[in-house]
Design a protein around this motif. Structure first.
Motif, PDB file in Angstrom:
ATOM      1  N   ILE A   1      -7.431   2.967   8.132  1.00 36.62           N
ATOM      2  CA  ILE A   1      -8.560   2.727   7.233  1.00 36.62           C
ATOM      3  C   ILE A   1      -8.365   1.429   6.454  1.00 36.62           C
ATOM      4  O   ILE A   1      -9.288   0.611   6.314  1.00 36.62           O
ATOM      5  CB  ILE A   1      -8.734   3.918   6.271  1.00 36.62           C
ATOM      6  CG1 ILE A   1      -9.102   5.184   7.054  1.00 36.62           C
ATOM      7  CG2 ILE A   1      -9.785   3.615   5.209  1.00 36.62           C
ATOM      8  CD1 ILE A   1      -9.090   6.448   6.227  1.00 36.62           C
ATOM      9  N   VAL A   2      -7.154   1.229   5.940  1.00 37.18           N
ATOM     10  CA  VAL A   2      -6.852   0.013   5.176  1.00 37.18           C
ATOM     11  C   VAL A   2      -7.013  -1.229   6.051  1.00 37.18           C
ATOM     12  O   VAL A   2      -7.596  -2.246   5.627  1.00 37.18           O
ATOM     13  CB  VAL A   2      -5.424   0.089   4.590  1.00 37.18           C
ATOM     14  CG1 VAL A   2      -5.023  -1.247   3.955  1.00 37.18           C
ATOM     15  CG2 VAL A   2      -5.320   1.211   3.553  1.00 37.18           C
TER      16      VAL A   2
ATOM     17  N   LEU B   1      -7.913  -7.937   1.798  1.00 32.11           N
ATOM     18  CA  LEU B   1      -7.840  -6.872   0.806  1.00 32.11           C
ATOM     19  C   LEU B   1      -8.001  -7.470  -0.587  1.00 32.11           C
ATOM     20  O   LEU B   1      -7.757  -8.665  -0.790  1.00 32.11           O
ATOM     21  CB  LEU B   1      -6.499  -6.132   0.913  1.00 32.11           C
ATOM     22  CG  LEU B   1      -6.238  -5.403   2.232  1.00 32.11           C
ATOM     23  CD1 LEU B   1      -4.826  -4.815   2.239  1.00 32.11           C
ATOM     24  CD2 LEU B   1      -7.269  -4.304   2.469  1.00 32.11           C
ATOM     25  N   PRO B   2      -8.394  -6.664  -1.568  1.00 27.77           N
ATOM     26  CA  PRO B   2      -8.487  -7.176  -2.936  1.00 27.77           C
ATOM     27  C   PRO B   2      -7.126  -7.667  -3.447  1.00 27.77           C
ATOM     28  O   PRO B   2      -6.080  -7.298  -2.923  1.00 27.77           O
ATOM     29  CB  PRO B   2      -8.975  -5.960  -3.731  1.00 27.77           C
ATOM     30  CG  PRO B   2      -9.633  -5.079  -2.724  1.00 27.77           C
ATOM     31  CD  PRO B   2      -8.861  -5.268  -1.458  1.00 27.77           C
ATOM     32  N   ASP B   3      -7.178  -8.472  -4.483  1.00 27.44           N
ATOM     33  CA  ASP B   3      -5.954  -8.961  -5.117  1.00 27.44           C
ATOM     34  C   ASP B   3      -5.500  -7.914  -6.137  1.00 27.44           C
ATOM     35  O   ASP B   3      -5.756  -8.021  -7.333  1.00 27.44           O
ATOM     36  CB  ASP B   3      -6.223 -10.306  -5.797  1.00 27.44           C
ATOM     37  CG  ASP B   3      -4.944 -10.995  -6.236  1.00 27.44           C
ATOM     38  OD1 ASP B   3      -3.855 -10.531  -5.844  1.00 27.44           O
ATOM     39  OD2 ASP B   3      -5.032 -11.985  -6.978  1.00 27.44           O
TER      40      ASP B   3
ATOM     41  N   ILE C   1       0.870  -1.175   0.000  1.00 18.66           N
ATOM     42  CA  ILE C   1       0.000   0.000   0.000  1.00 18.66           C
ATOM     43  C   ILE C   1       0.908   1.226   0.000  1.00 18.66           C
ATOM     44  O   ILE C   1       1.783   1.353   0.858  1.00 18.66           O
ATOM     45  CB  ILE C   1      -0.926   0.042   1.231  1.00 18.66           C
ATOM     46  CG1 ILE C   1      -1.622  -1.316   1.435  1.00 18.66           C
ATOM     47  CG2 ILE C   1      -1.926   1.167   1.096  1.00 18.66           C
ATOM     48  CD1 ILE C   1      -2.533  -1.726   0.309  1.00 18.66           C
ATOM     49  N   ALA C   2       0.705   2.120  -0.965  1.00 15.91           N
ATOM     50  CA  ALA C   2       1.547   3.309  -1.079  1.00 15.91           C
ATOM     51  C   ALA C   2       0.703   4.565  -0.952  1.00 15.91           C
ATOM     52  O   ALA C   2      -0.462   4.590  -1.355  1.00 15.91           O
ATOM     53  CB  ALA C   2       2.290   3.308  -2.414  1.00 15.91           C
ATOM     54  N   VAL C   3       1.305   5.594  -0.398  1.00 13.33           N
ATOM     55  CA  VAL C   3       0.687   6.917  -0.320  1.00 13.33           C
ATOM     56  C   VAL C   3       1.663   7.900  -0.952  1.00 13.33           C
ATOM     57  O   VAL C   3       2.820   8.003  -0.513  1.00 13.33           O
ATOM     58  CB  VAL C   3       0.403   7.341   1.137  1.00 13.33           C
ATOM     59  CG1 VAL C   3      -0.237   8.729   1.177  1.00 13.33           C
ATOM     60  CG2 VAL C   3      -0.478   6.322   1.825  1.00 13.33           C
TER      61      VAL C   3
ATOM     62  N   ASP D   1       3.821  11.655   7.643  1.00 12.98           N
ATOM     63  CA  ASP D   1       3.833  10.422   8.441  1.00 12.98           C
ATOM     64  C   ASP D   1       2.526  10.250   9.207  1.00 12.98           C
ATOM     65  O   ASP D   1       1.961   9.141   9.267  1.00 12.98           O
ATOM     66  CB  ASP D   1       5.005  10.447   9.417  1.00 12.98           C
ATOM     67  CG  ASP D   1       6.354  10.330   8.713  1.00 12.98           C
ATOM     68  OD1 ASP D   1       6.388   9.816   7.587  1.00 12.98           O
ATOM     69  OD2 ASP D   1       7.358  10.756   9.306  1.00 12.98           O
ATOM     70  N   GLU D   2       2.028  11.346   9.762  1.00  9.89           N
ATOM     71  CA  GLU D   2       0.768  11.287  10.516  1.00  9.89           C
ATOM     72  C   GLU D   2      -0.397  10.908   9.600  1.00  9.89           C
ATOM     73  O   GLU D   2      -1.254  10.087   9.958  1.00  9.89           O
ATOM     74  CB  GLU D   2       0.518  12.645  11.172  1.00  9.89           C
ATOM     75  CG  GLU D   2      -0.743  12.707  12.016  1.00  9.89           C
ATOM     76  CD  GLU D   2      -0.975  14.078  12.625  1.00  9.89           C
ATOM     77  OE1 GLU D   2      -2.135  14.368  12.995  1.00  9.89           O
ATOM     78  OE2 GLU D   2      -0.002  14.863  12.726  1.00  9.89           O
ATOM     79  N   TYR D   3      -0.419  11.509   8.422  1.00 11.72           N
ATOM     80  CA  TYR D   3      -1.474  11.233   7.452  1.00 11.72           C
ATOM     81  C   TYR D   3      -1.432   9.765   7.012  1.00 11.72           C
ATOM     82  O   TYR D   3      -2.462   9.086   6.901  1.00 11.72           O
ATOM     83  CB  TYR D   3      -1.302  12.166   6.260  1.00 11.72           C
ATOM     84  CG  TYR D   3      -2.447  12.210   5.290  1.00 11.72           C
ATOM     85  CD1 TYR D   3      -3.766  12.156   5.722  1.00 11.72           C
ATOM     86  CD2 TYR D   3      -2.221  12.321   3.917  1.00 11.72           C
ATOM     87  CE1 TYR D   3      -4.826  12.211   4.835  1.00 11.72           C
ATOM     88  CE2 TYR D   3      -3.265  12.375   3.019  1.00 11.72           C
ATOM     89  CZ  TYR D   3      -4.565  12.317   3.483  1.00 11.72           C
ATOM     90  OH  TYR D   3      -5.606  12.362   2.600  1.00 11.72           O
TER      91      TYR D   3
END
Length: 276
Positions: free
Chosen positions: A230-231, A241-243, A207-209, A221-223
């Motif tokens: 949530i994830v 989680l979805p594939d 998972i990337a942001v 970092d806080e965000y």
């Protein structure tokens, strides 16, 4: 037996030829004035090619006149360089009569609206919702597509997208038009955080942001930690989680003073825009 083998070989060659991808090259010679120059290579053309800009976008239940932001449309033969006449049939539909190895269509895209529907190009970044940005060939929606980006000199832009990574950091691909159009792309000197999840199906998912905006590392970092929560809860609700394609999901966030507030989920990514 030899004849059967010959037919099989010819069939394989024919199938391979039929799958030659349509290719886009994106450059930014005038990005300070909100323009991108887009070059489209269409191989194996016979007869008349009909090209158009979309009037719809994934998740948007309304029509849009994306063609109004496209101009200076030209066409030429890729081998000889011979110019070919382009006829504008409608506000967002073009026609080119051509038979040859590869047709090049080139146009300028104007973009100055950051949200989940349109495109924006300036000194800070390039923000692409694909239907608002890329012409496509009518009747060739099943062909694979490739795209490459020429990063402007003097910038530190990186590229975030759910498209399949290519041989270099600036190259990507999609199996067909629908996948391509559902793949928003952000070029900017963005901050990035990521983590992996060992899911209940045994697969490891990333998972990337990525965030473009004037945000401190501490706030980033806080965000990211809030998104992690949530994830995690989503995985609990649905059991896993979805594939995700290529094992990766990306939250793409753009926070700038003139942005519109918006959010749109896509196949393996979410685009979020807002003012900050």
């Amino acid at each position: 037996m030899k004849l059967t083998s010959l037919f099989a070989l010819l069939f394989c060659i024919s199938a391979a030829v039929a799958q030659q991808p349509i290719r886009y090259e994106v450059s930014f010679p005038n990005y300070v004035h909100h323009e991108a120059r887009i070059k489209m290579f269409i191989p194996q053309v016979k007869g008349v090619v009909a090209l158009r800009m979309s009037r719809s976008s994934p998740g948007r239940y309304a029509t849009h006149e994306f063609g109004k932001n496209v101009y200076d449309v030209t066409a030429r033969d890729s081998v000889s360089g011979r110019e070919i006449k382009v006829i504008q049939k409608d506000g967002d539909v073009y026609s080119v009569a051509y038979t040859g190895k590869s047709l090049i269509v080139e146009y300028t895209l104007f973009g100055d609206h950051v949200d989940g529907t349109y495109a924006a190009i300036d000194r800070q970044h390039a923000h692409f919702n694909m239907p608002a940005s890329f012409m496509w060939a009518i009747g060739q929606e099943k062909r694979p597509l490739e795209i490459s980006f020429a990063i402007p000199a003097g910038t530190n832009w990186k590229i975030a997208t759910q498209l399949k990574p290519g041989k270099t950091a600036n190259q990507f691909s999609a199996p067909d038009l629908q996948y391509f159009m559902d793949s928003p792309t952000e070029l900017a000197d963005f901050k990035e955080r990521s983590w992996t999840v060992k899911d209940t199906d045994g697969k490891t998912k990333t998972i990337a942001v990525i965030l473009h905006g004037d945000v401190s590392d501490a706030l980033m970092d806080e965000y990211t930690e809030e998104i992690k929560k949530i994830v995690t809860e989503a995985g609990k609700v649905f059991g896993q989680l979805p594939d995700f394609d290529f094992g990766r999901y990306t939250f793409m966030i753009d926070l700038m003073p003139n942005n519109d507030g918006d959010g749109m989920e896509h196949r393996n990514s979410t685009i979020i825009t807002g003012r900050a």
